[in-house]
Design a protein around this motif. Sequence first.
Motif, mmCIF file in Angstrom:
data_model
loop_
_atom_site.group_PDB
_atom_site.id
_atom_site.type_symbol
_atom_site.label_atom_id
_atom_site.label_comp_id
_atom_site.label_asym_id
_atom_site.label_seq_id
_atom_site.Cartn_x
_atom_site.Cartn_y
_atom_site.Cartn_z
ATOM 1 N N GLU A 193 10.645 6.532 -3.150
ATOM 2 C CA GLU A 193 11.121 5.183 -2.835
ATOM 3 C C GLU A 193 11.747 4.482 -4.035
ATOM 4 O O GLU A 193 12.444 3.471 -3.881
ATOM 5 C CB GLU A 193 9.949 4.319 -2.334
ATOM 6 C CG GLU A 193 9.268 4.844 -1.071
ATOM 7 C CD GLU A 193 10.098 4.612 0.167
ATOM 8 O OE1 GLU A 193 10.988 3.740 0.137
ATOM 9 O OE2 GLU A 193 9.877 5.306 1.178
ATOM 10 N N MET A 241 9.920 0.238 0.347
ATOM 11 C CA MET A 241 8.520 0.178 0.750
ATOM 12 C C MET A 241 7.624 0.232 -0.487
ATOM 13 O O MET A 241 7.754 1.128 -1.319
ATOM 14 C CB MET A 241 8.168 1.341 1.683
ATOM 15 C CG MET A 241 6.710 1.355 2.112
ATOM 16 S SD MET A 241 6.262 2.862 3.025
ATOM 17 C CE MET A 241 7.391 2.755 4.411
ATOM 18 N N LEU A 280 4.067 0.916 -2.098
ATOM 19 C CA LEU A 280 2.883 1.711 -1.799
ATOM 20 C C LEU A 280 1.790 1.424 -2.817
ATOM 21 O O LEU A 280 2.069 0.993 -3.935
ATOM 22 C CB LEU A 280 3.242 3.204 -1.832
ATOM 23 C CG LEU A 280 4.392 3.656 -0.934
ATOM 24 C CD1 LEU A 280 4.759 5.098 -1.229
ATOM 25 C CD2 LEU A 280 4.027 3.486 0.535
ATOM 26 N N GLN A 281 0.563 1.673 -2.422
ATOM 27 C CA GLN A 281 -0.545 1.580 -3.368
ATOM 28 C C GLN A 281 -1.381 2.842 -3.260
ATOM 29 O O GLN A 281 -1.659 3.335 -2.168
ATOM 30 C CB GLN A 281 -1.433 0.359 -3.088
ATOM 31 C CG GLN A 281 -2.581 0.226 -4.097
ATOM 32 C CD GLN A 281 -3.404 -1.024 -3.904
ATOM 33 O OE1 GLN A 281 -3.127 -1.825 -3.010
ATOM 34 N NE2 GLN A 281 -4.414 -1.203 -4.732
ATOM 35 N N GLY A 282 -1.770 3.368 -4.416
ATOM 36 C CA GLY A 282 -2.579 4.570 -4.414
ATOM 37 C C GLY A 282 -3.057 4.924 -5.807
ATOM 38 O O GLY A 282 -2.677 4.302 -6.798
ATOM 39 N N GLN A 326 5.135 10.088 -3.356
ATOM 40 C CA GLN A 326 5.476 9.071 -2.364
ATOM 41 C C GLN A 326 6.193 7.895 -3.012
ATOM 42 O O GLN A 326 7.142 7.339 -2.463
ATOM 43 C CB GLN A 326 4.215 8.582 -1.652
ATOM 44 C CG GLN A 326 3.388 9.689 -0.987
ATOM 45 C CD GLN A 326 2.256 10.172 -1.860
ATOM 46 O OE1 GLN A 326 2.431 10.383 -3.061
ATOM 47 N NE2 GLN A 326 1.089 10.364 -1.256
ATOM 48 N N VAL A 327 5.734 7.506 -4.191
ATOM 49 C CA VAL A 327 6.345 6.383 -4.896
ATOM 50 C C VAL A 327 7.707 6.787 -5.450
ATOM 51 O O VAL A 327 8.681 6.024 -5.373
ATOM 52 C CB VAL A 327 5.429 5.880 -6.029
ATOM 53 C CG1 VAL A 327 6.049 4.678 -6.734
ATOM 54 C CG2 VAL A 327 4.054 5.515 -5.483
ATOM 55 N N LEU A 348 0.589 0.222 -7.826
ATOM 56 C CA LEU A 348 1.290 -0.489 -6.769
ATOM 57 C C LEU A 348 2.773 -0.370 -7.082
ATOM 58 O O LEU A 348 3.222 -0.771 -8.160
ATOM 59 C CB LEU A 348 0.862 -1.958 -6.750
ATOM 60 C CG LEU A 348 1.420 -2.857 -5.652
ATOM 61 C CD1 LEU A 348 0.812 -2.472 -4.311
ATOM 62 C CD2 LEU A 348 1.115 -4.316 -5.958
#
Length: 256
Positions: free
Chosen positions: A32, A1, A3-5, A28-29, A90
Amino acid sequence: MVLQGSFPLVKITEVQPGIFDATLSAPQVAAEAQPGQFLHIGAPGFFLRRPISICGIDHKAGTLRLVFQIRGAGTRALAGAKAGCRWDVLGPVGRGFQLAGPEEEAVVVGGGIGVPPLLEAARAHRSATAFLGFASKDAVILEEDFRAAAQLTITTDDGSYGRKGLCVAPLEEYLAQHTPGVIYACGPSPMLKAVARLALQRGIPCQVSLEERMGCGVGACLGCACAIRTAAGAVVYKRVCADGPVFSAKEVVFDE
């Protein structure tokens, strides 16, 4: 997945002239992320993001380690960041190394700034051997980290540190006496071509991480296409950012 943040920079240090070691807090990154993947980071004042390979993953702390070199105005802007600032990220992006089992003997071969994404691959194996090549002593990075993870040989083009010459030479000597279960490689294309040739000659599974200039980083712009040979023998073009950056060495067409 993917993610962007916006994630905080824990620390950043210049470890060699123009080369920086950064730690980003992004739980979170990190959860993954896999060895060989990269982050696409927004540089202040620039429209296009900059792809930076993931060097280290600390799942417990929720951090990612990035070792990168200033190669233009965008990476210079990232290098000027201070601890506590936030990066627009990203990631994790791309196809990383398909790791063999930890019991498999692994060889990692890296050149220059292609060395960082190999660290986690080496750490994933109980027995690993690393051949790392640099231009000079002032360009050597991650030596202590690799010595803790693998049996290490360093070469420099000018002979100012380690063995003089290219890292492919000691690799070839090693493969004359050993047959590892897998080879992982990242670095300049001529180095990857030589490593792929040695691996294919000996029937050793080999994965190479390609270095290409990227625009979008998500496979939309097709700016990082590379030639890949299919099982049927046809040459097709795949996107380094989305279909790679890691490919099987037997697929890559280095001369097209």
